[in-house]
Enzyme design. Structure first.
Site, mmCIF file in Angstrom:
data_model
loop_
_atom_site.group_PDB
_atom_site.id
_atom_site.type_symbol
_atom_site.label_atom_id
_atom_site.label_comp_id
_atom_site.label_asym_id
_atom_site.label_seq_id
_atom_site.Cartn_x
_atom_site.Cartn_y
_atom_site.Cartn_z
ATOM 1 N N GLU A 90 0.826 -1.212 0.000
ATOM 2 C CA GLU A 90 0.000 0.000 0.000
ATOM 3 C C GLU A 90 0.862 1.266 0.000
ATOM 4 O O GLU A 90 0.402 2.331 -0.412
ATOM 5 C CB GLU A 90 -0.923 0.024 1.224
ATOM 6 C CG GLU A 90 -2.002 -1.030 1.187
ATOM 7 C CD GLU A 90 -2.872 -0.993 2.415
ATOM 8 O OE1 GLU A 90 -4.098 -0.856 2.257
ATOM 9 O OE2 GLU A 90 -2.333 -1.087 3.549
ATOM 10 N N TYR A 96 -18.246 24.966 -4.312
ATOM 11 C CA TYR A 96 -17.912 23.549 -4.205
ATOM 12 C C TYR A 96 -16.833 23.127 -5.192
ATOM 13 O O TYR A 96 -16.120 22.170 -4.943
ATOM 14 C CB TYR A 96 -19.144 22.647 -4.327
ATOM 15 C CG TYR A 96 -20.073 22.960 -5.472
ATOM 16 C CD1 TYR A 96 -19.812 22.516 -6.755
ATOM 17 C CD2 TYR A 96 -21.232 23.694 -5.245
ATOM 18 C CE1 TYR A 96 -20.667 22.796 -7.797
ATOM 19 C CE2 TYR A 96 -22.097 23.981 -6.286
ATOM 20 C CZ TYR A 96 -21.816 23.537 -7.559
ATOM 21 O OH TYR A 96 -22.669 23.819 -8.590
ATOM 22 N N VAL A 127 -6.927 5.665 7.395
ATOM 23 C CA VAL A 127 -8.029 6.459 6.836
ATOM 24 C C VAL A 127 -8.565 7.446 7.871
ATOM 25 O O VAL A 127 -9.047 8.520 7.520
ATOM 26 C CB VAL A 127 -9.171 5.572 6.283
ATOM 27 C CG1 VAL A 127 -8.709 4.778 5.086
ATOM 28 C CG2 VAL A 127 -9.768 4.678 7.339
ATOM 29 N N GLU A 128 -8.443 7.094 9.149
ATOM 30 C CA GLU A 128 -8.908 7.994 10.205
ATOM 31 C C GLU A 128 -8.175 9.334 10.152
ATOM 32 O O GLU A 128 -8.786 10.399 10.256
ATOM 33 C CB GLU A 128 -8.715 7.354 11.591
ATOM 34 C CG GLU A 128 -9.610 6.163 11.869
ATOM 35 C CD GLU A 128 -9.078 4.821 11.361
ATOM 36 O OE1 GLU A 128 -9.640 3.786 11.762
ATOM 37 O OE2 GLU A 128 -8.119 4.789 10.567
ATOM 38 N N LYS A 184 -12.679 3.311 1.198
ATOM 39 C CA LYS A 184 -11.476 2.695 0.632
ATOM 40 C C LYS A 184 -11.919 1.376 -0.010
ATOM 41 O O LYS A 184 -11.769 0.303 0.555
ATOM 42 C CB LYS A 184 -10.434 2.489 1.730
ATOM 43 C CG LYS A 184 -9.080 2.056 1.236
ATOM 44 C CD LYS A 184 -8.100 1.958 2.406
ATOM 45 C CE LYS A 184 -6.820 1.285 1.972
ATOM 46 N NZ LYS A 184 -5.940 1.009 3.108
#
Length: 119
Positions: A21, A53, A72-73, A98
């Site tokens: 990864e 946006y 990811v946190e 993910k």
């Protein structure tokens, strides 16, 4: 409070704890809801009073593409902090997906919500 949203924003980045990864970009998918008072923008029909946006999405894409996080946190919190601090958004809900991170599951990720959502 009104909600402006970005759905299905796909971005390539380095994310994860495993060696492979750290070497291969993966696609994350973001769904973002942003609480923002649109009254003045609606009244004046003027972009300067709106939450742009397109500008938000370009900033998030640039940040995510050029970042490398293990979790990811951490990435989710960083994205929300950018939205709140740089775009003066009092409430944000973010879903970070993910895709394919778990064998047998099409979706995996995290949902976070920050700030006070006023009705």
């Amino acid at each position: 409070m009104d909600i402006i949203f970005l759905g299905g924003l796909k971005i390539e980045t380095i994310i994860g704890i495993y060696d492979w990864e750290r070497e291969t970009k993966q696609t994350i998918v973001l769904d973002i809801e942003m609480g923002f008072d649109i009254e003045k923008a609606a009244e004046t029909d003027d972009i300067q009073y709106a939450l742009d946006y397109k500008t938000v999405s370009k900033r998030i894409i640039d940040f995510v593409e050029n970042s490398q996080f293990l979790l990811v946190e951490k990435l989710a919190v960083e994205i929300v902090e950018i939205i709140q601090n740089e775009f003066n958004v009092p409430w944000v809900k973010l879903m970070l997906n993910k895709k394919g991170a778990i064998s047998g599951a099409s979706d995996v990720g995290i949902i976070i919500e920050r700030g006070e959502r006023k009705r």
